[in-house]
Structures are given as C-alpha cells and as structure tokens.
Design a protein around this motif. Structure first.
Motif, mmCIF file in Angstrom:
data_model
loop_
_atom_site.group_PDB
_atom_site.id
_atom_site.type_symbol
_atom_site.label_atom_id
_atom_site.label_comp_id
_atom_site.label_asym_id
_atom_site.label_seq_id
_atom_site.Cartn_x
_atom_site.Cartn_y
_atom_site.Cartn_z
ATOM 1 N N ILE B 54 0.817 -1.174 0.020
ATOM 2 C CA ILE B 54 0.097 0.086 -0.220
ATOM 3 C C ILE B 54 0.814 1.136 -0.003
ATOM 4 N N MET B 55 2.121 1.230 0.788
ATOM 5 C CA MET B 55 2.690 2.482 0.912
ATOM 6 C C MET B 55 3.482 2.508 -0.134
ATOM 7 N N THR B 56 4.033 1.424 -0.708
ATOM 8 C CA THR B 56 4.949 1.421 -2.080
ATOM 9 C C THR B 56 4.192 2.379 -3.103
ATOM 10 N N SER B 57 2.873 1.572 -3.221
ATOM 11 C CA SER B 57 1.889 2.106 -4.249
ATOM 12 C C SER B 57 1.694 3.690 -4.114
ATOM 13 N N LEU B 58 0.981 4.047 -2.947
ATOM 14 C CA LEU B 58 0.866 5.464 -2.709
ATOM 15 C C LEU B 58 2.102 6.241 -3.007
ATOM 16 N N GLU B 59 3.299 6.066 -2.593
ATOM 17 C CA GLU B 59 4.581 6.897 -2.449
ATOM 18 C C GLU B 59 4.796 7.045 -3.952
ATOM 19 N N THR B 60 5.024 5.828 -4.776
ATOM 20 C CA THR B 60 5.651 5.676 -6.046
ATOM 21 C C THR B 60 4.514 6.562 -6.915
ATOM 22 N N ALA B 61 3.187 6.162 -6.940
ATOM 23 C CA ALA B 61 2.382 6.861 -7.741
ATOM 24 C C ALA B 61 2.341 8.251 -7.508
ATOM 25 N N THR B 62 2.404 8.863 -6.456
ATOM 26 C CA THR B 62 2.510 10.146 -6.062
ATOM 27 C C THR B 62 4.082 10.727 -6.606
ATOM 28 N N LEU B 63 4.927 10.170 -6.525
ATOM 29 C CA LEU B 63 6.133 10.673 -7.124
ATOM 30 C C LEU B 63 6.255 10.682 -8.511
ATOM 31 N N SER B 64 5.630 9.716 -9.042
ATOM 32 C CA SER B 64 5.862 9.620 -10.575
ATOM 33 C C SER B 64 4.864 10.728 -11.141
ATOM 34 N N THR B 65 3.727 10.966 -10.340
ATOM 35 C CA THR B 65 2.829 11.897 -10.957
ATOM 36 C C THR B 65 3.234 13.500 -10.862
ATOM 37 N N LEU B 66 4.151 13.641 -9.642
ATOM 38 C CA LEU B 66 4.656 14.858 -9.610
ATOM 39 C C LEU B 66 5.868 15.234 -10.679
ATOM 40 N N LEU B 67 6.484 14.129 -10.922
ATOM 41 C CA LEU B 67 7.641 14.177 -11.942
ATOM 42 C C LEU B 67 7.007 14.467 -13.312
ATOM 43 N N VAL B 68 5.852 13.874 -13.542
ATOM 44 C CA VAL B 68 5.069 13.899 -14.710
ATOM 45 C C VAL B 68 4.816 15.335 -14.989
ATOM 46 N N ILE B 69 4.277 15.873 -13.854
ATOM 47 C CA ILE B 69 3.628 17.352 -13.738
ATOM 48 C C ILE B 69 5.092 18.184 -14.180
ATOM 49 N N VAL B 70 6.098 17.919 -13.313
ATOM 50 C CA VAL B 70 6.999 18.940 -13.684
ATOM 51 C C VAL B 70 7.845 18.945 -15.141
ATOM 52 N N ALA B 202 -0.992 5.607 -12.767
ATOM 53 C CA ALA B 202 0.198 5.082 -12.276
ATOM 54 C C ALA B 202 0.105 4.195 -10.960
ATOM 55 N N LEU B 203 -1.011 4.328 -10.303
ATOM 56 C CA LEU B 203 -1.241 3.508 -9.155
ATOM 57 C C LEU B 203 -1.736 2.138 -9.553
ATOM 58 N N GLY B 204 -2.173 2.073 -11.077
ATOM 59 C CA GLY B 204 -2.803 0.661 -11.329
ATOM 60 C C GLY B 204 -1.848 0.211 -12.252
ATOM 61 N N GLU B 205 -0.780 0.867 -12.421
ATOM 62 C CA GLU B 205 0.207 0.160 -13.502
ATOM 63 C C GLU B 205 0.738 -1.139 -13.204
#
Lengths: 352, 266
Positions: B54-70, B202-205
């Motif tokens: 759960i934590m891995t998914s939340l953390e990585t999905a959030t990080l990848s989304t932030l990177l994708v935004i930037v 990202a979460l569902g990847e």
C-alpha cells in the motif's frame, strides 16, 4: 516621430507598408484584409517583418539591415486589441498594476488608482474583469497599457465590439487621455468616421500597401484613387472627357453632367476618372438649363438622407440635411463649384 | 400500450446495444462484490500493508505523478505554442505509451536500465539501482501515465487566448514571466483535471512495473502474486482496494470540476 517601412509575406498575402509622420496620432485605415492589423503586429513585435525598419522617436525597434529586432517585452509599446484581453484571473487593480513601470515601485496603489480614475473607473480596482461591461473592460485595458509608460500606444479596433453610443464616448475620452498622458498613438480602424476623429495623419492601406497618406481633411477632399475615394465616402465615381482647360483647373464633360475640377490639368480630350462627395451634389427644383434627374431611393442615416438619383441612366448619390424630395420626383442636379476631384487610374480600381 | 413516437430520440437498436455493453461492464463488479466479505477485506488490507504494497504504491504513484507534472507541463506548453519542425511527430510520440502494450514498455525500460544494459550498469556502478527498486517502479509508472497529463495540459494551454500572452509581452513581461503569470494560472484548472487520471494510471500500472520491478510489491503486483498463490478469492479484496481508490479519486475530481465550472467565466 514614427518611421515605418516593413514588408512580410504571409501565405499568399504580401504586406509592404511604408510611411513616416511627425504627428502624435496616426490612424491606419482601410478595408478588412488590407494589412492594418499585421502592420500593428509588426510595430508591437508580435510579428517579425521579412525586411524593413521601424523607428519611434529616434529609437530603432526593428532594422533588418542592422539585424536589430527588439523583442516585444522591451519595446515599451502599449497594446489594446479588439478582443477583450484583460487577464481574467486578476482583479482590475492587479491588471493595471501588472505592467506598471518600475519607477512606480513603492507607489503601486496610488498609481493604479490614478490610472483608473483617468479612465473614469475610480473605485473599480477590486472588481474582476468578467464583472465589467465591454466598454469598461477596454477602459481598464487602456489604463493597463498606459501603466507601462509606453513610448507608443497601439490600438487595434479597440472599440468595435462595443455598443455604438458607448463607442462614441470612448473615442472622445481616448483623445482626452492622450492629451493628459502625452503618448503617441497608432490606431487601426476600418471606420472612416473614427479615423477622421482620431487621426492627425491617416495612412490608408489597401491590399497590403499604402495607397495614400494625409490629414483627415486632405484625404477626404482629395482622394488619389477610386479605391481611396470609396473608402473616404466620395461615392460618386464617374468618367468624363476634359472639355476645357484653364489656369484654375479644367472642365470635365461626363455626358449627363459637366463639372469643374481643380488641380493640375490634363490635356483637352483626355478620358479622366473623377469623384464627387455626396455632400457636394445638390438637388433643386427642375428648371431650364439644369441637369434633370429622378429620385430613385431615399436612405435616411444619422439625421441626414442619402438620396439616390438617376441622371440619364447614371446613378448619383446626394447627401441632404433637410427634408428630402419625394421618391420618384423630378429634380435638378447641381455640383458645388470645383468639388470634382480627378483620380489616378480607372473608376473600377479596387473593385475587382 | 401505444408507443408515441418522439421526433428526436435514440432508435431502439442503438439503445439495446448500449445497454448490453453497460451490462457487460457492470456485472463483473456485482459478482466481485458478492465474493467479498468484510473479514477477508480487513485481512487482505492488513496483509497488503505488511507486505508494504500500500505504501509503496501510494508513494511511487505520487512521486511519478509529480515528476510527470514537472516535466509534462513544459512539454505540453511546447506542443501547444511552439512552432518547430517535427512538432506533429513529437505530438504523436506522446501518445505512444497509450498504444503499445505496457509489457513492451517494460521490456524497453529493461533494455536501457536493466542491470546488464548500458545505462543501468553505469548507474549501478554508482550505487543507484533502478530495477527491483522504487526508481524502476516510478519509471514504469511515468511511462504509462505521462500521456494523460500531457494531453490534458496541452488542451488547457491551447485554450488560453494567445492575445493574452502577447499583451503580457507588450507590458514588459518576457516569455518565462508570462508563462508563470498568465499561461500557467489560466491553464491550471485543465492541467489539474489530468492529474488524478495520471495518478490513477500510475497506481494501477502493472505490465511495465512487473517487468522492471517485481519487488518491492506495488498493489497491482501484490494482487497478481496473491492470485498466483491463492486464487481469485484472495485477489478480490486487493482488487477492491484499487477499485475504491479509483472511485474515490473520480468522485473528488467530479466534485472539483463541478464547483470550478461555476467559477470559470469567459
């Protein structure tokens, strides 16, 4: 002082415009598609000309020969366009403060209030643009443009999306604003009334080229070609032969009417094109020796009446202040002495 | 009963076909719900948490989304406003991750970042592990979720009147200042609409992630592992977690969009 000489190919359209003026208020006037807006975009730096030179008060903004092309954000030109361009996410006050010149740092609020008061919108600083009428938005846009202390104000049909009575007020207030802020103006319009009111110099464009430059009174009275004559409202464009030449001008016989035209004469017998403004055609009671005509149409406009009369198969336009003669009535046509203006080129120029 | 024909309306064959598809899409959810029980759900939640999924998914999905935004917002602006050769090609490339299978994306990522691939070995020599670590998960998630954000942001930038940017230039604001003070604030609601989509994707990847980083488990990989070991019954509660996350995010997005719809004025 403004010196412009720009050319640019835009698809099939070729812009090639050159003019220079010492006047503070310049109007670029012409039909739509003439290249007025494109010229303005070149002045603002939004569009880069293929070649040419733009100079404002000894400052070169563009010179293809010397590879000078000052970017728009360093040109210090204020721009107001026909479409409403206030920043929709900022208040009126923040819009005006947006481009405030650095000299006002520390006094932003005072300067913004001064500018808003100058355009008649004191107390509107906290409104959002969407809460304003079209006329109010353009007033704020003017205040916003003036806030940057521009060396030149560029207005592209800024009032044409506004209701007519408001437009009239905006034009007058603009003149007062220009006097107060002492900023030179380049104004684009396709409305000759507006051009006449606002311009000290009118630059007439057609098909991407300058066809005439002059004061409002000058271009109205002395259009050079049939194209200009039509644009400035000298709607009677006729052909005739020079029948007599004298030091004061010449007499032209157009068959049904004979007119006197001032200016440098052409040889006797020459076929010339000339124009007469509708105000210079007078309708009187029919009498011997006068040119007879029949009233074919009455077009009331702004308290005046445009009367179309048929003179031996030729249609003429007269503009009358008083009560017009009844439709179908017989009248006589007289032309103001010396009102005919000889044109270069043929009568159909600009119509094809 | 007599049916009164309406002048407008959907003809019944189209209605029937549409309803058939809805039925096909909805019925698995019903069967899934029937197969769920509260005790199993709680147990699965606890097991997923202890596996770190759960934590891995939340953390990585959030990080990848932030990177994708930037990185995606500038690309979107480039695609919306730039004039350059190959713009159409670049615009099409953005869609590529949508049309290639995620597994293929995983293989390609391995070909570059794998432990024996050039970039992967170079990074590994410097102590940076990509595969079977969270950087690999983030790369895999970015690969599949970037298009959602870039496309939404491009449309948002394209709907900003270029005349506003021109007026900003004339007011002495260079392009970068104009971007941050005019283009970005005006496009922001539209960009924001793409963020939850990118985050959910990202979460569902799964496909690319399972190739690049089997460990640490993300929720989809964990679901796959449970299914492999213990069958559908064990996988179902984890599926429910992912499903709930999706529904919750969509509900929030709809709410935000509806609220801001009243605020956006021409």
């Amino acid at each position: 002082m403004l010196q412009v000489d720009v050319s640019r190919r835009q698809g099939a359209f070729l812009l090639d415009v050159a003019f220079a003026t010492e006047h503070q208020r310049v109007v670029l006037f012409g039909p739509s598609g003439a290249g007025k807006s494109l010229t303005l975009q070149c002045l603002a730096g939004f569009v880069t000309p293929d070649r040419g030179r733009i100079e404002v008060d000894e400052t070169v903004l563009f010179d293809s020969a010397r590879r000078i092309d000052v970017p728009p954000w360093r040109r210090r030109v204020g721009v107001v366009l026909q479409t409403y361009t206030l920043l929709p996410h900022l208040t009126v006050g923040a819009n005006v403060a947006y481009g405030l010149a650095p000299v006002w740092r520390g006094h932003e609020r005072v300067r913004v209030d001064t500018l808003l008061a100058a355009v008649g919108l004191g107390g509107y600083a906290d409104r959002m643009p969407a809460q304003l009428s079209g006329g109010q938005r353009q007033r704020v846009a003017l205040a916003q443009a003036l806030a940057s202390d521009p060396r030149l104000l560029l207005l592209d049909e800024p009032f044409s999306a506004v209701d007519a009575p408001v437009r009239e007020r905006l034009r007058r207030d603009l003149l007062a604003l220009l006097d107060a802020f002492r900023v030179p103006l380049v104004f684009v319009t396709h409305d000759f009334g507006e051009a006449y009111l606002l311009g000290q110099t009118i630059v007439i464009l057609a098909a991407g080229r300058v066809v005439q430059v002059g004061s409002p009174a000058d271009v109205a009275a002395r259009p050079r070609t049939a194209t200009v004559a039509r644009l400035v409202g000298a709607t009677n464009i006729l052909e005739g032969r020079v029948s007599d030449v004298s030091p004061e001008g010449m007499t032209i016989d157009a068959g049904v009417i004979v007119v006197r035209a001032p200016g440098s004469p052409r040889p006797r017998g020459d076929l010339v094109t000339f124009c007469i403004r509708p105000e210079d055609i007078h309708l009187t009671a029919p009498r011997d020796g006068a040119t007879p005509a029949t009233v074919t149409r009455l077009l009331p406009r702004n308290g005046m009446t445009t009367v179309l009369v048929s003179v031996g198969g030729l249609s003429l336009e007269a503009s009358l202040a008083g009560a017009p003669p009844p439709l179908g009535s017989r009248v006589a046509v007289e032309v103001t002495e010396g009102a005919a203006q000889v044109l270069e080129g043929g009568p159909a120029e600009g119509l094809e | 009963m007599r049916v009164i024909p309406r002048r407008t309306g959907v003809p019944w064959p189209l209605n029937a076909a549409g309803l058939l598809l809805v039925g096909y899409l909805v019925t698995p959810f019903l069967f899934g719900l029937v197969g769920l029980d509260a005790r199993g759900l709680v147990a699965a939640l606890r097991e997923a948490a202890s596996a770190g999924a759960i934590m891995t998914s939340l953390e990585t999905a959030t990080l990848s989304t932030l990177l994708v935004i930037v990185l995606g917002v500038p690309l979107a602006y480039l695609l919306a406003r730039g004039e350059f050769v190959g713009k159409a090609v670049l615009g099409a490339l953005v869609y590529l991750p949508l049309v290639i299978p995620p597994l293929v994306g995983g293989v390609l990522l391995l070909a570059m970042y794998g432990p024996y691939a050039p970039v992967g070995r170079w990074l590994g020599d410097r102590g940076i592990q990509i595969t079977d670590a969270w950087p690999g998960i983030v790369l895999a998630q970015m690969f599949v979720s970037a298009p959602y954000l870039v496309v939404a942001a491009r449309v948002a930038f394209e709907s900003v009147d270029p005349a506003l940017e021109q007026v900003s230039y004339a007011l002495g604001k260079p392009p970068l200042v104009t971007f941050f003070r005019v283009s970005l604030p005006l496009a922001w609601p539209g960009i924001l609409a793409g963020v939850p989509l990118a985050w959910l994707r990202a979460l569902g990847e799964f496909g690319a992630t399972v190739m690049v980083a089997y460990h640490p488990y993300t929720l989809p990989v964990y679901l796959f592992v449970r299914f492999g070991a213990r069958g559908v019954g064990a996988a179902l509660p984890v599926a429910a977690i992912l499903l709930a996350a999706g529904i919750a995010v969509l509900a929030v997005v709809q709410g935000v969009l509806r609220r801001s719809a009243g605020r956006i004025v021409p």
